[in-house]
Structure formats: structure tokens, C-alpha cells
Design a protein around this motif. Structure first.
Motif, short mmCIF file in Angstrom:
data_model
loop_
_atom_site.label_atom_id
_atom_site.label_comp_id
_atom_site.label_asym_id
_atom_site.label_seq_id
_atom_site.Cartn_x
_atom_site.Cartn_y
_atom_site.Cartn_z
N LEU A 238 -30.58 -0.62 -5.87
CA LEU A 238 -30.65 -1.28 -7.16
C LEU A 238 -30.26 -0.63 -8.57
N ILE A 239 -29.11 -1.27 -9.00
CA ILE A 239 -28.97 -0.93 -10.55
C ILE A 239 -29.11 -2.00 -11.46
N ILE A 251 -20.20 -1.01 -11.98
CA ILE A 251 -19.50 -1.30 -10.58
C ILE A 251 -18.16 -0.72 -10.66
N ILE A 252 -17.26 -0.35 -11.55
CA ILE A 252 -16.22 0.57 -11.45
C ILE A 252 -16.63 2.01 -11.17
N GLY A 253 -17.58 2.49 -11.48
CA GLY A 253 -18.08 3.88 -11.01
C GLY A 253 -18.35 3.88 -9.47
N ALA A 257 -16.25 4.02 -3.71
CA ALA A 257 -17.15 4.80 -2.63
C ALA A 257 -17.70 3.60 -1.43
N HIS A 258 -17.08 2.18 -1.75
CA HIS A 258 -17.76 1.08 -0.95
C HIS A 258 -16.58 0.64 -0.20
N ILE A 299 -14.08 -7.36 -14.75
CA ILE A 299 -14.57 -6.36 -13.66
C ILE A 299 -13.85 -6.73 -12.35
N LEU A 300 -13.79 -7.95 -11.89
CA LEU A 300 -13.13 -8.41 -10.37
C LEU A 300 -11.76 -7.85 -10.40
N ALA A 301 -11.00 -8.15 -11.31
CA ALA A 301 -9.52 -8.02 -11.33
C ALA A 301 -9.43 -6.29 -11.34
N GLU A 302 -10.10 -5.36 -12.27
CA GLU A 302 -9.98 -3.96 -12.01
C GLU A 302 -10.35 -3.39 -10.77
N VAL A 303 -11.49 -3.99 -10.13
CA VAL A 303 -11.85 -3.47 -8.78
C VAL A 303 -10.43 -3.73 -7.65
#
Length: 398
Positions: A238-239, A251-253, A257-258, A299-303
């Protein structure tokens, strides 16, 4: 299988037999009260394994029998579950082997309540049931009918065959085994001054249900959560964040890795350009107040644009033109899937225990009917795993 102290314990013996007939390996845990109703020898004979009843077992190699048992199990079913057992589990008490086993369990947990009809209808019992559901526990029954006390009503433990069939049908597949899943959940808070902020009505329930469902499916889960009033899923990383900027950074960080990213959070689209250092005061000569807002990062678009991008799933909560907006968002943000739901129509969504989803992907869609958010989350996780595997198969053969 954990057996607590109620007359319905006699049904549990039949449940063990039925589970063994289906090829399941069964180990039985009994409370001291349960042993007053049915002999441990009965369960030992039916299961083919010794019955466990003591929290600290000197015969165990490390005297940690509850940990060894819970690591062995693929599924934990508590049948019958008395009102006392429900209360202990919902509040995290661990004063005997059964309650400690529940608290240490990382596998799916099924509970079959059994008690007097008045006890079942008691407000505190229903509150405990709802709390267990929010933790991802699956409730089976109870049924209505004649009770041992001579009364009639809800409280009878479901019949062993019905419980067995439910377990066989619903024991989740490990469709995400070995995968890393990143999930965002809840709202963000964008501060105006030290005491005020802009936020939204997201409860985080859907995101937390998805985290529990992904854990059940065998994934290693990282949950990035805005401020919510929910207990964190057991075994998820949990973060906790508060603002859209903090959620973006987290999230970007983590995303590269996921294997899968599910953006279930309701992230603020705008935040105040200036956060006042002191509390904004009401002025007697001022009838309006102008706030200047700036757009937050997407966030979503950047991921979805990352070089090492995970399989990316978005959410869309809409008040009108649901399908049009969802499909537009799917294309515009280059998503792999999007799950859309209505809000503001008394049809689930924010603050509700239930929801329904319309899920879209390129050249395809599927409707998930209105149901409990925990069950809906399991359906969506299964669909995500299926679509990810399909997309990977197409890439490998291209």
C-alpha cells in the motif's frame, strides 16, 4: 475448513465428505465449543488428517501451526460461522486457532453463517457481515427455515451440497499467477488552504475490491490509494497519497516494473493554482470568491505512453453518453481496456456496495451486470487476464 461451535457443526461433517469426493484435500480446525457438538474423531476419519484445535501446537516443528496451516491452504471456509466468530474475524481479534488462522490467511475466505434468526437480524451482526465483505470475504447463506431452537427464519447454515458446489464453482483460478499488478484507488484531495480542499465522492471500494481480486488471482499487488475509510487488502503493497501530483509520482515511478496497471482512482482533473498558506477568510464586503484552477497531469495517458508500458486499463464514470465517452477515452489515451459505469442515476458507482460495468477494448466489449463490487471485481480481473493473454499471443505471432 474451520468449524465453530454451533449445532450446524453436524452439517460440516457432510461438507468434508463432499469436498473429499470432489478431490479436495481437507484439513479441519475446530474451536473448543465445536468439539462439544461433534467429536474431532469424526472429522479426522472423514478428512484423513488430524484435527487441529490448539493455537500453539508443541508437535509442530516451529510451534506455529496456524502459519503452517494457512500457507498450506488454497481456500479457507468457515462453516458454521457463529455470530461470535463473525464478530471476532470482522474486528481482527485472534484469541484462538480459528480466528488467528483467518487473520493470517492470504487465500480466498468463504464463510457460512449459522445462528438464531434474531441474532442474524441484529444490527451489529449485519454490520460485521458488511465489514467482512469489504475485506473480500465471500458469504454463503444463511438460509431460511426451521431452527434447532424451534424458531423459523434466516440463520440456517446453507446445506453442505450447496456450499460444496459454490466452492467448486467459485474458487478463483490463479489467472494472474506470477504477475505484478499496479492499482490506483480512491479520490485525491487538492488543497485550497490548510483546512479546505477540492475532492470528489469516490469511496475507493471498487479499487480495493480489484486489489483483493488480483491477490486472489495470484498477483503481487501494489495499491496506490487516495484518502479512504477502508482497511487495506492483506498482502498488498500500500502506498498512501493525497494529491493528484503525489498519485502521479507514485504511479509513474512504479508502472514500468508492473505487468498490469488498473487506473480505478478518481483523480482530480484540476487543482488550485495557488494554495493559500493561511485559512481563506470570509470578507463582509465580498459576495463571491474566484478560484483559479490548473489542469493536473494525465496519469492514465502517461502510463500508456511509457516505453515499457504495462497492460493499461482505465475507468470512466459518466453521467451521460457512457459508451461514446468511454470509447473516445479508450482511443485517445491509447488504453488496452476501459471499464465504464454510470454515476448519478442510483445505479451503483460512488459510495455504493454494488456496481455494473461496460468494458470496452479495440473491436470488442462486454457488459458486466449489476452485482456486489467484490464479485464484479473478480469478473473484471478475469476479463483483464483473458484480454492480456490474447494481446500477448497476437504480438508473439505477428
Amino acid at each position: 475448513m474451520a468449524v465453530s461451535g454451533g449445532i450446524a457443526a453436524y452439517k460440516s461433517a457432510e461438507l468434508v465428505r463432499l469436498l473429499r469426493k470432489q478431490g479436495a484435500k481437507v484439513r479441519v480446525v475446530m474451536t473448543r465449543s465445536a468439539m462439544q457438538f461433534v467429536s474431532p474423531l469424526t472429522f479426522q476419519a472423514l478428512s484423513g488428517n488430524p484435527v487441529h484445535s490448539e493455537l500453539l501446537d508443541a508437535d509442530e516443528e516451529n510451534s506455529m501451526g496456524h502459519i503452517n496451516l494457512v500457507r498450506w491452504a488454497d481456500v479457507l471456509v468457515i462453516a458454521p460461522a457463529t455470530a461470535n466468530t463473525l464478530a471476532k474475524c470482522s474486528h481482527g481479534l485472534a484469541d484462538d486457532l480459528l480466528s488467528t488462522l483467518y487473520l493470517a490467511a492470504t487465500c480466498p475466505v468463504y464463510v457460512a453463517p449459522a445462528m438464531n434468526q434474531a441474532m442474524w437480524h441484529k444490527t451489529v451482526t449485519q454490520e460485521n457481515i458488511q465489514k467482512l465483505k469489504s475485506h473480500g470475504v465471500i458469504i454463503i447463506g444463511p438460509e431460511q427455515g426451521d431452527q434447532a431452537c424451534g424458531e423459523t427464519g434466516f440463520g440456517r447454515m446453507s446445506e453442505p451440497l450447496a456450499i460444496c458446489n459454490r466452492l467448486m464453482d467459485e474458487t478463483p483460478t490463479r489467472c494472474l499467477s506470477g504477475l505484478k499488478v499496479l492499482i490506483s484507488a480512491g479520490p485525491t484531495r487538492e488543497p485550497l488552504d490548510p483546512v479546505r480542499y477540492i475532492t470528489n465522492r469516490s469511496s475507493g471500494k471498487m479499487g480495493y475490491a480489484l486489489a483483493n481480486a488480483a491477490l486472489k488471482a495470484g498477483a503481487k499487488v501494489t495499491l496506490v490509494s487516495g484518502p479512504v475509510m477502508l482497511s487495506p487488502p492483506v498482502n498488498a503493497d500500500l502506498i498512501s497519497v493525497e494529491t493528484a501530483a503525489q498519485m502521479h509520482a507514485a504511479i509513474i515511478g512504479k508502472a514500468p516494473a508492473h505487468d498490469i496497471y488498473i487506473g480505478a482512482a478518481a483523480v482530480a482533473d484540476y487543482s488550485p493554482m495557488i494554495t493559500e498558506q493561511g485559512k481563506i477568510k470570509k470578507q463582509d464586503d465580498q459576495t463571491t470568491l474566484t478560484l483559479t484552477l490548473q489542469k493536473t497531469r494525465d496519469i492514465l495517458a502517461e502510463v500508456a505512453q511509457l516505453v515499457n508500458r504495462p497492460f493499461t486499463v482505465g475507468f470512466a464514470a459518466e453521467t451521460h453518453d457512457l459508451e461514446q465517452y468511454a470509447k473516445d477515452k479508450l482511443t485517445r489515451k491509447n488504453l488496452d481496456m476501459i471499464a465504464a459505469n454510470w454515476v448519478g442515476r442510483d445505479l451503483g458507482g460512488f459510495d455504493s456496495e454494488q456496481n455494473a460495468l461496460q468494458v470496452f477494448w479495440k473491436n470488442g466489449q462486454k457488459n458486466l451486470a449489476m452485482t456486489d463490487k467484490n464479485q464484479l471485481a473478480e469478473q473484471l480481473i478475469s476479463l483483464i487476464a483473458e484480454r492480456r493473454e490474447y494481446e500477448r499471443g497476437n504480438k508473439n505471432t505477428a
